[in-house]
Design a protein around this motif. Sequence first.
Motif, PDB file in Angstrom:
ATOM      1  N   THR A   1     -43.038 -10.354   5.887  1.00 45.23           N
ATOM      2  CA  THR A   1     -43.948 -10.119   6.996  1.00 45.23           C
ATOM      3  C   THR A   1     -43.474  -8.879   7.740  1.00 45.23           C
ATOM      4  N   TYR A   2     -44.375  -8.267   8.463  1.00 38.34           N
ATOM      5  CA  TYR A   2     -44.005  -7.060   9.183  1.00 38.34           C
ATOM      6  C   TYR A   2     -44.758  -6.995  10.500  1.00 38.34           C
ATOM      7  N   SER A   3     -44.281  -6.119  11.372  1.00 35.15           N
ATOM      8  CA  SER A   3     -44.882  -6.059  12.712  1.00 35.15           C
ATOM      9  C   SER A   3     -45.532  -4.702  13.005  1.00 35.15           C
ATOM     10  N   ASN A   4     -45.185  -3.681  12.221  1.00 34.72           N
ATOM     11  CA  ASN A   4     -45.660  -2.331  12.496  1.00 34.72           C
ATOM     12  C   ASN A   4     -47.012  -2.082  11.831  1.00 34.72           C
ATOM     13  N   SER A   5     -48.041  -1.935  12.623  1.00 35.48           N
ATOM     14  CA  SER A   5     -49.383  -1.722  12.092  1.00 35.48           C
ATOM     15  C   SER A   5     -49.543  -0.368  11.402  1.00 35.48           C
ATOM     16  N   ALA A   6     -48.595   0.535  11.625  1.00 33.74           N
ATOM     17  CA  ALA A   6     -48.682   1.867  11.024  1.00 33.74           C
ATOM     18  C   ALA A   6     -48.323   1.885   9.547  1.00 33.74           C
ATOM     19  N   PHE A   7     -47.722   0.820   9.048  1.00 31.21           N
ATOM     20  CA  PHE A   7     -47.362   0.786   7.627  1.00 31.21           C
ATOM     21  C   PHE A   7     -48.613   0.825   6.765  1.00 31.21           C
ATOM     22  N   GLN A   8     -48.605   1.722   5.765  1.00 25.33           N
ATOM     23  CA  GLN A   8     -49.756   1.888   4.897  1.00 25.33           C
ATOM     24  C   GLN A   8     -49.409   1.638   3.425  1.00 25.33           C
ATOM     25  N   TYR A   9     -48.166   1.886   3.054  1.00 26.27           N
ATOM     26  CA  TYR A   9     -47.727   1.714   1.678  1.00 26.27           C
ATOM     27  C   TYR A   9     -46.709   0.577   1.635  1.00 26.27           C
ATOM     28  N   PHE A  10     -46.855  -0.243   0.608  1.00 25.58           N
ATOM     29  CA  PHE A  10     -46.031  -1.438   0.517  1.00 25.58           C
ATOM     30  C   PHE A  10     -45.410  -1.495  -0.880  1.00 25.58           C
ATOM     31  N   MET A  11     -44.082  -1.560  -0.917  1.00 25.70           N
ATOM     32  CA  MET A  11     -43.359  -1.487  -2.176  1.00 25.70           C
ATOM     33  C   MET A  11     -42.535  -2.739  -2.416  1.00 25.70           C
ATOM     34  N   TRP A  12     -42.286  -2.968  -3.681  1.00 21.96           N
ATOM     35  CA  TRP A  12     -41.317  -3.982  -4.087  1.00 21.96           C
ATOM     36  C   TRP A  12     -40.294  -3.323  -5.013  1.00 21.96           C
ATOM     37  N   TYR A  13     -39.036  -3.558  -4.678  1.00 19.48           N
ATOM     38  CA  TYR A  13     -37.933  -3.041  -5.478  1.00 19.48           C
ATOM     39  C   TYR A  13     -37.109  -4.211  -6.007  1.00 19.48           C
ATOM     40  N   ARG A  14     -36.502  -4.001  -7.147  1.00 25.83           N
ATOM     41  CA  ARG A  14     -35.562  -4.954  -7.719  1.00 25.83           C
ATOM     42  C   ARG A  14     -34.189  -4.297  -7.707  1.00 25.83           C
ATOM     43  N   GLN A  15     -33.192  -5.035  -7.267  1.00 25.73           N
ATOM     44  CA  GLN A  15     -31.845  -4.489  -7.202  1.00 25.73           C
ATOM     45  C   GLN A  15     -30.870  -5.446  -7.862  1.00 25.73           C
ATOM     46  N   TYR A  16     -30.237  -4.966  -8.919  1.00 28.41           N
ATOM     47  CA  TYR A  16     -29.177  -5.728  -9.541  1.00 28.41           C
ATOM     48  C   TYR A  16     -27.888  -5.451  -8.790  1.00 28.41           C
ATOM     49  N   SER A  17     -26.929  -6.351  -8.969  1.00 35.05           N
ATOM     50  CA  SER A  17     -25.686  -6.266  -8.217  1.00 35.05           C
ATOM     51  C   SER A  17     -25.018  -4.905  -8.394  1.00 35.05           C
ATOM     52  N   ARG A  18     -24.660  -4.271  -7.270  1.00 32.42           N
ATOM     53  CA  ARG A  18     -23.932  -3.001  -7.261  1.00 32.42           C
ATOM     54  C   ARG A  18     -24.697  -1.864  -7.936  1.00 32.42           C
ATOM     55  N   LYS A  19     -26.020  -1.943  -7.898  1.00 34.68           N
ATOM     56  CA  LYS A  19     -26.858  -0.868  -8.430  1.00 34.68           C
ATOM     57  C   LYS A  19     -27.866  -0.448  -7.378  1.00 34.68           C
ATOM     58  N   GLY A  20     -28.475   0.715  -7.601  1.00 39.26           N
ATOM     59  CA  GLY A  20     -29.522   1.149  -6.704  1.00 39.26           C
ATOM     60  C   GLY A  20     -30.809   0.393  -6.952  1.00 39.26           C
ATOM     61  N   PRO A  21     -31.709   0.347  -5.978  1.00 39.31           N
ATOM     62  CA  PRO A  21     -32.988  -0.339  -6.151  1.00 39.31           C
ATOM     63  C   PRO A  21     -33.860   0.361  -7.189  1.00 39.31           C
ATOM     64  N   GLU A  22     -34.617  -0.439  -7.906  1.00 34.90           N
ATOM     65  CA  GLU A  22     -35.549   0.048  -8.929  1.00 34.90           C
ATOM     66  C   GLU A  22     -36.957  -0.318  -8.487  1.00 34.90           C
ATOM     67  N   LEU A  23     -37.826   0.679  -8.430  1.00 36.66           N
ATOM     68  CA  LEU A  23     -39.195   0.417  -7.983  1.00 36.66           C
ATOM     69  C   LEU A  23     -39.951  -0.414  -9.024  1.00 36.66           C
ATOM     70  N   LEU A  24     -40.521  -1.516  -8.567  1.00 40.03           N
ATOM     71  CA  LEU A  24     -41.365  -2.348  -9.439  1.00 40.03           C
ATOM     72  C   LEU A  24     -42.826  -1.911  -9.321  1.00 40.03           C
ATOM     73  N   MET A  25     -43.309  -1.819  -8.103  1.00 37.01           N
ATOM     74  CA  MET A  25     -44.682  -1.408  -7.884  1.00 37.01           C
ATOM     75  C   MET A  25     -44.911  -1.145  -6.409  1.00 37.01           C
ATOM     76  N   TYR A  26     -45.976  -0.384  -6.141  1.00 39.03           N
ATOM     77  CA  TYR A  26     -46.355  -0.207  -4.750  1.00 39.03           C
ATOM     78  C   TYR A  26     -47.866  -0.216  -4.623  1.00 39.03           C
ATOM     79  N   THR A  27     -48.329  -0.607  -3.461  1.00 36.43           N
ATOM     80  CA  THR A  27     -49.757  -0.668  -3.190  1.00 36.43           C
ATOM     81  C   THR A  27     -50.052   0.069  -1.893  1.00 36.43           C
TER      82      THR A  27
END
Lengths: 110, 115
Positions: free
Chosen positions: A24-50
Amino acid sequence: QKEVEQDPGPLSVPEGAIVSLNCTYSNSAFQYFMWYRQYSRKGPELLMYTYSSGNKEDGRFTAQVDKSSKYISLFIRDSQPSDSATYLCAMMGGNEKLTFGTGTRLTIIP
Amino acid sequence: GAVVSQHPSRVICKSGTSVKIECRSLDFQATTMFWYRQFPKQSLMLMATSNEGSKATYEQGVEKDKFLINHASLTLSTLTVTSAHPEDSSFYICSAQHGTEKGYTFGSGTRLTVV
């Protein structure tokens, strides 16, 4: 109140189950929404965005955005042990900066 | 797809010394790169925005004299942690925007331990 709220879990489900992750979020200005997957001790990997409200599907993953409720979801169908990771939601407004949730740690049990 | 290479992946340094972390965009040019730090079981916190050929923009509460950012070329940004202290121990991650894509590409992260 944090701008982006995400249940940290941990969440454990059996292999093959449908996984539902939410933010959930509170900032109405957000327009793009992403999901990332992060394995232990690695950088996030983009899954998808809308952009804005609606659904987006990519293979076993479906992202949903409901701007009226300020609520986003990620569904994982036919979950696999390799899906075990931390899932981060992230959002962006006009300033091009990402604001992240705390991440949900997911474990798929074989 | 776009790849961002980050080095080193892990570094241990003594208190008072400086450490440099490199972030390179492979096969694409990145006019803007971002630097984050992540504490265990916490979210990624944006530290600064790095712009090629100009000064970095730091987030509120981030000491620009302690965390020096240089973006000297379109494929390389560096973060130098100066006079490191144990409280600077953290996971540092960079990201870059590939073209106009909104989903930024992240490096693999650097785990810094200051002893």
